[in-house]
Design a protein around this motif. Structure first.
Motif, short mmCIF file in Angstrom:
data_model
loop_
_atom_site.label_atom_id
_atom_site.label_comp_id
_atom_site.label_asym_id
_atom_site.label_seq_id
_atom_site.Cartn_x
_atom_site.Cartn_y
_atom_site.Cartn_z
N LYS A 45 23.47 -20.49 38.10
CA LYS A 45 22.62 -19.28 36.93
C LYS A 45 22.98 -19.91 35.88
O LYS A 45 23.85 -20.95 35.47
CB LYS A 45 22.62 -18.13 37.10
CG LYS A 45 21.99 -17.09 37.86
CD LYS A 45 22.52 -15.45 37.75
CE LYS A 45 22.53 -14.90 38.66
NZ LYS A 45 20.48 -15.06 39.63
N PHE A 93 22.07 -9.91 34.20
CA PHE A 93 22.58 -10.99 34.59
C PHE A 93 24.43 -11.29 33.81
O PHE A 93 23.72 -10.75 32.74
CB PHE A 93 22.21 -11.43 35.35
CG PHE A 93 21.92 -12.72 34.97
CD1 PHE A 93 22.18 -14.05 34.67
CD2 PHE A 93 20.24 -12.30 33.91
CE1 PHE A 93 20.84 -15.22 34.09
CE2 PHE A 93 19.47 -13.09 33.51
CZ PHE A 93 20.21 -14.43 33.23
N GLN A 140 13.15 -17.51 34.72
CA GLN A 140 12.78 -16.47 33.72
C GLN A 140 12.62 -16.88 32.42
O GLN A 140 13.71 -17.17 31.68
CB GLN A 140 13.79 -15.15 33.93
CG GLN A 140 13.35 -14.30 33.57
CD GLN A 140 15.27 -13.06 33.54
OE1 GLN A 140 16.21 -13.64 34.33
NE2 GLN A 140 15.38 -12.35 32.54
N ALA A 142 15.83 -18.33 31.25
CA ALA A 142 16.76 -18.51 32.42
C ALA A 142 16.54 -19.35 34.27
O ALA A 142 15.06 -19.06 33.69
CB ALA A 142 17.54 -16.94 32.88
N TYR A 143 16.80 -19.38 34.68
CA TYR A 143 17.22 -20.46 35.96
C TYR A 143 17.87 -19.78 36.89
O TYR A 143 19.65 -19.83 36.51
CB TYR A 143 16.95 -21.72 36.05
CG TYR A 143 16.54 -22.79 37.51
CD1 TYR A 143 14.92 -22.76 37.12
CD2 TYR A 143 17.75 -22.74 38.22
CE1 TYR A 143 14.89 -22.78 38.68
CE2 TYR A 143 16.64 -23.02 39.39
CZ TYR A 143 15.38 -23.61 39.22
OH TYR A 143 14.54 -24.19 41.07
N HIS A 144 17.50 -19.45 37.55
CA HIS A 144 17.97 -18.21 39.10
C HIS A 144 18.40 -19.50 40.89
O HIS A 144 17.19 -19.34 40.94
CB HIS A 144 17.78 -17.25 39.67
CG HIS A 144 17.57 -15.83 38.44
ND1 HIS A 144 18.30 -15.79 37.66
CD2 HIS A 144 16.15 -15.92 37.24
CE1 HIS A 144 18.32 -14.39 36.51
NE2 HIS A 144 16.86 -15.09 36.26
N ALA A 168 21.33 -20.22 31.88
CA ALA A 168 20.42 -19.67 30.48
C ALA A 168 20.42 -19.99 29.17
O ALA A 168 21.47 -20.60 28.98
CB ALA A 168 20.61 -17.66 30.76
N ASN A 219 11.67 -18.94 40.19
CA ASN A 219 12.95 -19.37 39.49
C ASN A 219 13.06 -19.28 38.28
O ASN A 219 14.41 -18.59 38.19
CB ASN A 219 13.89 -20.06 40.73
CG ASN A 219 14.19 -20.13 42.00
OD1 ASN A 219 13.24 -19.39 42.80
ND2 ASN A 219 14.28 -21.70 42.46
N SER A 229 24.89 -21.01 44.77
CA SER A 229 24.02 -20.84 43.74
C SER A 229 24.45 -20.84 42.48
O SER A 229 25.43 -21.30 42.20
CB SER A 229 24.16 -18.99 44.01
OG SER A 229 25.46 -18.26 43.87
#
Length: 517
Positions: A346, A231, A299, A331-333, A348, A297, A344
């Motif tokens: 993201k 991403f 990662q 990471a957090y989405h 990391a 959410n 939204s």
């Protein structure tokens, strides 16, 4: 039983009679010396007979239709009672054919074509092309991207060909090929400068009926590819994480109810690098073993890297090249705009050592030292400030030490914001502001510099339909102003800043198209 409706014959026939009477009457008036009355009566008698004949034919046709419908009903009842297997087979065949058509229409099966492309002109104040790109600053040499709007002089295209198949047992296969090319010339024929390349070619298998338990919903793949879960920050043209190469892996192993994981091995080649014992250069492969974990959410990604004999690489700095490394990312989405509004985001944090100190393109740099360390932070979000105003801020920053030489230090941070005002259904004004601070000390390989770079772009933009940052295609006109501290011109003789006529306070103008689907 349903019967056919009566046909409305009499009204049209009556109209025909009336028209005939009026026509005949007109003729009689015109010829008053003849026996017009007798002629009219004879014609009326003939028309009445035609009407009777037509009604009889209509009634006969209705009887035949009713008899046919009765026969069909009897046949259906006979099939249902006497031939259920044949009827069931026919029904199943129709349902299967319909399902196949639906899969084709949805893209689940069959051939599909995807693409990304951008192309445009970047012209300076003097009417000639100028240097540009998201990585034109000194920090760009270590991944420090700046905003890309009104700053791209290239033509770049990705063409993706897919073929998907679903088998009788439910298994699915996906074949993909991606061809890409990029040039910076504005000529129409660019074969001498082309970098045409097959960037992906792989096969992925999923829904395999023999996979059970934790692997029931898993997919396996092999070949050359970009990892499915990469991403990026599109406005900077910079990935958070870019895992790619040639190898194999498995996606979506369900370790617990809330925990999924991907496992993969990617190979990347390090070739023709100088060594002390060889005139032809060294050659080896870096292998990256990755476990990518998802819980809600969150990662968490961990990678181990190994490149046998890479320590034999001759380094200009006298340092020892790494032959192994470690990389991790948390990471957090988010499904809102940092919890403040709809949208939204993201975020990391990445860290690497040795070969893992290239935190974005994992395994992509064989010149890293054995002691190299890097830590990177990235975040961005999208939201609507008002019904017609969109905002997308981004931050990307990194610090690294002992990267290419003992004692070198690279620190930089980019702050970027893309703003868009939707004025009509097909037109919007886009604005982008970028600021990058950098403190770079390459040790013996270059000049230490500290300073900042600033850029502002205004871009009238046309598109088929406005609404959201991800809708393409777009055609943009733009004007960009950029400036930077004079000290940055001394970082290197090989970068853009400080070259002839490119020393700060620069205006650029141009046009660009961008599309993906």
């Amino acid at each position: 039983m349903t019967t056919s409706p009566q046909r409305p014959l009499k009204a049209p026939l009556a109209m025909t009679v009336a028209i005939a009477i009026m026509s005949t009457s007109g003729l009689a008036t015109a010829d008053s010396t003849g026996d017009s009355t007798g002629d009219i009566e004879a014609r009326l008698a003939e028309l009445e007979q035609r009407i009777n004949d037509a009604e009889q034919r209509a009634r006969a046709a209705e009887r035949r239709a009713a008899e046919a419908e009765q026969a069909m009903a009897v046949q259906r009842r006979t099939n249902e009672t006497d031939q259920p297997a044949r009827v069931t087979a026919q029904t199943e065949d129709l349902e299967e054919r319909l399902a196949a058509v639906e899969r084709q229409a949805s893209g689940e099966e069959g051939f599909s074509f995807n693409a990304y492309a951008r192309s445009g002109l970047l012209i300076g104040e003097g009417g000639k092309s100028i240097d540009g790109g998201p990585y034109l600053t000194p920090a760009g040499s270590v991944g420090g991207a700046v905003g890309r709007l009104g700053n791209e002089p290239d033509t770049y295209v990705e063409t993706v060909l897919n073929y998907k198949t679903r088998y009788d047992n439910g298994a699915k296969a996906h074949y993909r090929t991606m061809i890409a090319d990029g040039v910076e010339t504005s000529n129409d024929w660019t074969s001498d400068e082309s970098s045409l390349n097959v960037r992906q070619v792989y096969v992925e298998l999923s829904d395999l009926p023999s996979f059970t338990g934790a692997f029931e919903n898993s997919a396996i793949w092999a070949g050359k590819r970009f990892d499915r879960d990469n991403f990026d920050i599109h406005w900077l043209d910079s990935d958070f994480i870019f895992l790619a190469g040639t190898g194999a892996g498995i996606y979506d192993v369900q370790l617990t109810d809330d925990w999924k994981a991907n496992f993969s091995v990617y190979g990347r080649s390090y070739s023709e690098y100088p060594t002390e014992d060889s005139d032809t250069g060294g050659d080896t492969d870096n292998l990256t073993f990755t476990m990518n974990n998802y819980v809600g959410n969150w990662q968490w990604m961990v990678s181990a890297l190994s490149a046998a004999d890479n320590e034999e690489r001759a380094m200009d700095t006298g340092a020892t090249a790494a032959d192994s490394g470690f990389h991790t990312m948390l990471a957090y989405h988010g499904d809102s705009f940092f919890g403040l509004a709809d949208g939204s985001f993201k975020a990391a944090v990445l860290h690497g050592r040795g070969l893992g100190a290239e935190t974005k393109v994992i395994g992509g740099d064989g010149n890293l030292t054995d002691d190299a360390t890097s830590t990177r932070l990235g975040l961005y979000g999208t939201t609507y400030l008002a019904p017609k105003w969109r905002l997308a801020p981004a931050v990307l920053a990194e610090v690294s030490e002992d990267r290419y030489a003992e004692g070198d230090e690279y620190s930089w941070a980019t702050f970027n914001a893309r703003l868009a005002n939707e004025l009509t259904a097909n037109f919007e004004m886009q604005y982008e502001l970028s600021y990058q601070w950098m403190d770079l000390d390459p040790g013996s390989t270059g000049n230490a510099v500290e300073g900042s770079y600033r850029k502002f772009t205004i871009a009238p933009t046309f598109k088929p339909e406005v609404g959201g940052f991800w809708k393409r295609p777009e055609i943009r006109l733009f004007a960009s102003w950029s400036d930077w501290d004079e000290e940055l011109n001394d970082f290197s003789d090989e970068d853009a800043l400080g070259s002839a006529g490119f020393t700060g306070g620069e205006w650029a103008f141009g046009v660009q198209s961008e599309i993906w689907f």
